[in-house]
Design a protein around this motif. Structure first.
Motif, mmCIF file in Angstrom:
data_model
loop_
_atom_site.group_PDB
_atom_site.id
_atom_site.type_symbol
_atom_site.label_atom_id
_atom_site.label_comp_id
_atom_site.label_asym_id
_atom_site.label_seq_id
_atom_site.Cartn_x
_atom_site.Cartn_y
_atom_site.Cartn_z
ATOM 1 N N ASP A 37 0.831 -1.212 0.000
ATOM 2 C CA ASP A 37 0.000 0.000 0.000
ATOM 3 C C ASP A 37 0.865 1.261 0.000
ATOM 4 O OD1 ASP A 37 -2.358 -1.522 0.085
ATOM 5 O OD2 ASP A 37 -2.253 -1.647 2.272
ATOM 6 N N VAL A 38 1.951 1.214 0.749
ATOM 7 C CA VAL A 38 2.868 2.358 0.786
ATOM 8 C C VAL A 38 3.494 2.554 -0.595
ATOM 9 C CG1 VAL A 38 4.991 3.258 1.817
ATOM 10 C CG2 VAL A 38 3.326 2.090 3.256
ATOM 11 N N ALA A 39 3.867 1.462 -1.235
ATOM 12 C CA ALA A 39 4.436 1.545 -2.580
ATOM 13 C C ALA A 39 3.410 2.083 -3.575
ATOM 14 C CB ALA A 39 4.941 0.176 -3.019
ATOM 15 N N ASP A 40 2.165 1.620 -3.455
ATOM 16 C CA ASP A 40 1.100 2.106 -4.343
ATOM 17 C C ASP A 40 0.883 3.609 -4.184
ATOM 18 O OD1 ASP A 40 0.737 -0.438 -5.318
ATOM 19 O OD2 ASP A 40 -1.073 -0.839 -4.125
ATOM 20 N N ALA A 41 1.117 4.112 -2.984
ATOM 21 C CA ALA A 41 0.966 5.547 -2.721
ATOM 22 C C ALA A 41 2.205 6.333 -3.160
ATOM 23 C CB ALA A 41 0.699 5.785 -1.241
ATOM 24 N N GLY A 42 3.234 5.624 -3.633
ATOM 25 C CA GLY A 42 4.448 6.289 -4.094
ATOM 26 C C GLY A 42 5.353 6.771 -2.977
ATOM 27 N N GLU A 43 5.209 6.190 -1.792
ATOM 28 C CA GLU A 43 5.982 6.648 -0.634
ATOM 29 C C GLU A 43 6.981 5.619 -0.109
ATOM 30 O OE1 GLU A 43 6.031 9.683 0.622
ATOM 31 O OE2 GLU A 43 4.604 10.311 -0.911
ATOM 32 N N LEU A 44 7.185 4.528 -0.834
ATOM 33 C CA LEU A 44 8.088 3.486 -0.352
ATOM 34 C C LEU A 44 9.524 3.997 -0.207
ATOM 35 C CD1 LEU A 44 8.445 0.574 0.541
ATOM 36 C CD2 LEU A 44 8.831 -0.041 -1.856
ATOM 37 N N ALA A 45 10.008 4.755 -1.176
ATOM 38 C CA ALA A 45 11.379 5.274 -1.097
ATOM 39 C C ALA A 45 11.550 6.189 0.113
ATOM 40 C CB ALA A 45 11.743 6.019 -2.376
ATOM 41 N N HIS A 46 10.544 7.018 0.407
ATOM 42 C CA HIS A 46 10.629 7.899 1.575
ATOM 43 C C HIS A 46 10.646 7.097 2.870
ATOM 44 C CE1 HIS A 46 8.828 11.107 -1.161
ATOM 45 N NE2 HIS A 46 10.082 11.452 -0.928
ATOM 46 N N ALA A 47 9.811 6.072 2.940
ATOM 47 C CA ALA A 47 9.750 5.248 4.149
ATOM 48 C C ALA A 47 11.071 4.516 4.375
ATOM 49 C CB ALA A 47 8.592 4.266 4.067
ATOM 50 N N LEU A 48 11.630 3.960 3.312
ATOM 51 C CA LEU A 48 12.907 3.257 3.434
ATOM 52 C C LEU A 48 14.031 4.213 3.819
ATOM 53 C CD1 LEU A 48 12.658 0.843 0.375
ATOM 54 C CD2 LEU A 48 12.458 0.249 2.807
ATOM 55 N N SER A 101 13.678 6.895 5.621
ATOM 56 C CA SER A 101 13.464 7.218 7.038
ATOM 57 C C SER A 101 13.999 6.117 7.943
ATOM 58 C CB SER A 101 11.978 7.438 7.312
ATOM 59 O OG SER A 101 11.505 8.533 6.591
ATOM 60 N N ILE A 102 13.781 4.883 7.559
ATOM 61 C CA ILE A 102 14.299 3.753 8.336
ATOM 62 C C ILE A 102 15.825 3.746 8.297
ATOM 63 C CG2 ILE A 102 14.456 1.226 8.413
ATOM 64 C CD1 ILE A 102 11.518 1.236 7.348
ATOM 65 N N LYS A 103 16.389 3.954 7.115
ATOM 66 C CA LYS A 103 17.849 3.961 6.975
ATOM 67 C C LYS A 103 18.480 5.083 7.791
ATOM 68 C CE LYS A 103 21.483 3.711 3.442
ATOM 69 N NZ LYS A 103 22.487 4.130 4.365
ATOM 70 N N TRP A 104 17.853 6.240 7.854
ATOM 71 C CA TRP A 104 18.374 7.368 8.633
ATOM 72 C C TRP A 104 18.530 6.960 10.103
ATOM 73 C CZ3 TRP A 104 20.702 11.827 7.750
ATOM 74 C CH2 TRP A 104 20.703 12.819 8.731
ATOM 75 N N GLY A 105 17.519 6.276 10.638
ATOM 76 C CA GLY A 105 17.578 5.828 12.032
ATOM 77 C C GLY A 105 18.559 4.699 12.250
ATOM 78 N N THR A 106 18.562 3.710 11.370
ATOM 79 C CA THR A 106 19.452 2.565 11.570
ATOM 80 C C THR A 106 20.917 2.946 11.350
ATOM 81 O OG1 THR A 106 19.041 1.815 9.300
ATOM 82 C CG2 THR A 106 17.722 0.812 11.048
ATOM 83 N N ASP A 107 21.180 3.847 10.414
ATOM 84 C CA ASP A 107 22.561 4.311 10.235
ATOM 85 C C ASP A 107 23.068 5.008 11.497
ATOM 86 O OD1 ASP A 107 22.686 3.310 7.678
ATOM 87 O OD2 ASP A 107 22.504 5.260 6.679
ATOM 88 N N TYR A 108 22.188 5.766 12.145
ATOM 89 C CA TYR A 108 22.566 6.420 13.402
ATOM 90 C C TYR A 108 22.941 5.373 14.458
ATOM 91 C CZ TYR A 108 22.173 8.697 17.898
ATOM 92 O OH TYR A 108 22.433 9.128 19.171
ATOM 93 N N PHE A 109 22.133 4.327 14.583
ATOM 94 C CA PHE A 109 22.426 3.308 15.593
ATOM 95 C C PHE A 109 23.748 2.601 15.310
ATOM 96 C CE2 PHE A 109 17.778 3.397 16.511
ATOM 97 C CZ PHE A 109 17.911 3.851 17.802
ATOM 98 N N ILE A 110 24.060 2.406 14.056
ATOM 99 C CA ILE A 110 25.357 1.808 13.714
ATOM 100 C C ILE A 110 26.487 2.732 14.164
ATOM 101 C CG2 ILE A 110 26.850 1.181 11.776
ATOM 102 C CD1 ILE A 110 24.250 0.170 10.373
ATOM 103 N N LYS A 111 26.341 4.041 13.905
ATOM 104 C CA LYS A 111 27.375 4.995 14.325
ATOM 105 C C LYS A 111 27.438 5.123 15.842
ATOM 106 C CE LYS A 111 26.375 8.706 11.910
ATOM 107 N NZ LYS A 111 26.493 9.990 11.175
ATOM 108 N N ALA A 112 26.292 4.976 16.524
ATOM 109 C CA ALA A 112 26.251 5.126 17.976
ATOM 110 C C ALA A 112 26.829 3.910 18.701
ATOM 111 C CB ALA A 112 24.814 5.364 18.445
ATOM 112 N N HIS A 113 27.055 2.834 17.988
ATOM 113 C CA HIS A 113 27.658 1.626 18.555
ATOM 114 C C HIS A 113 29.154 1.700 18.287
ATOM 115 C CE1 HIS A 113 28.507 -2.712 18.970
ATOM 116 N NE2 HIS A 113 27.498 -2.676 19.812
ATOM 117 N N THR A 114 29.863 2.456 19.111
ATOM 118 C CA THR A 114 31.248 2.816 18.830
ATOM 119 C C THR A 114 32.290 1.810 19.311
ATOM 120 O OG1 THR A 114 31.232 4.164 20.831
ATOM 121 C CG2 THR A 114 30.756 5.285 18.762
#
Length: 84
Positions: free
Chosen positions: A47-58, A60-73
């Motif tokens: 449904d998210v893909a049908d709305a054309g928002e899949l790239a934005h959602a992914l 957003s997830i990557k922004w958070g997970t990349d932070y957690f990778i950097k925060a694990h020092t």
């Protein structure tokens, strides 16, 4: 750019999400948010893909997970709360 620590050991913690507009990043609420966003794509990804928002959602997830990778020092170190 958010650099924390002394000059001899600085950590780049750019990324992630601030909690409530108060310039504080709390690890657990952020982890919950990224988990719920990820779970919503598992459940409603088509449904998210049908709305054309899949790239934005992914992104957003990557922004958070990349932070957690950097925060694990270190193997036994995770920055759980950061103020700006």
């Amino acid at each position: 750019m958010l650099i924390v620590g002394s000059r001899s050991s600085q950590v780049d913690l750019v990324g992630g999400y601030y909690d409530a507009g108060d310039h504080v990043k709390f690890g657990l609420p952020m982890a919950f948010t990224v988990t719920m966003l990820s779970w919503s794509l598992l459940e409603y990804g088509a449904d998210v893909a049908d709305a054309g928002e899949l790239a934005h959602a992914l992104e957003s997830i990557k922004w958070g997970t990349d932070y957690f990778i950097k925060a694990h020092t270190q193997p036994d170190e995770l920055w759980a709360e950061v103020t700006n």
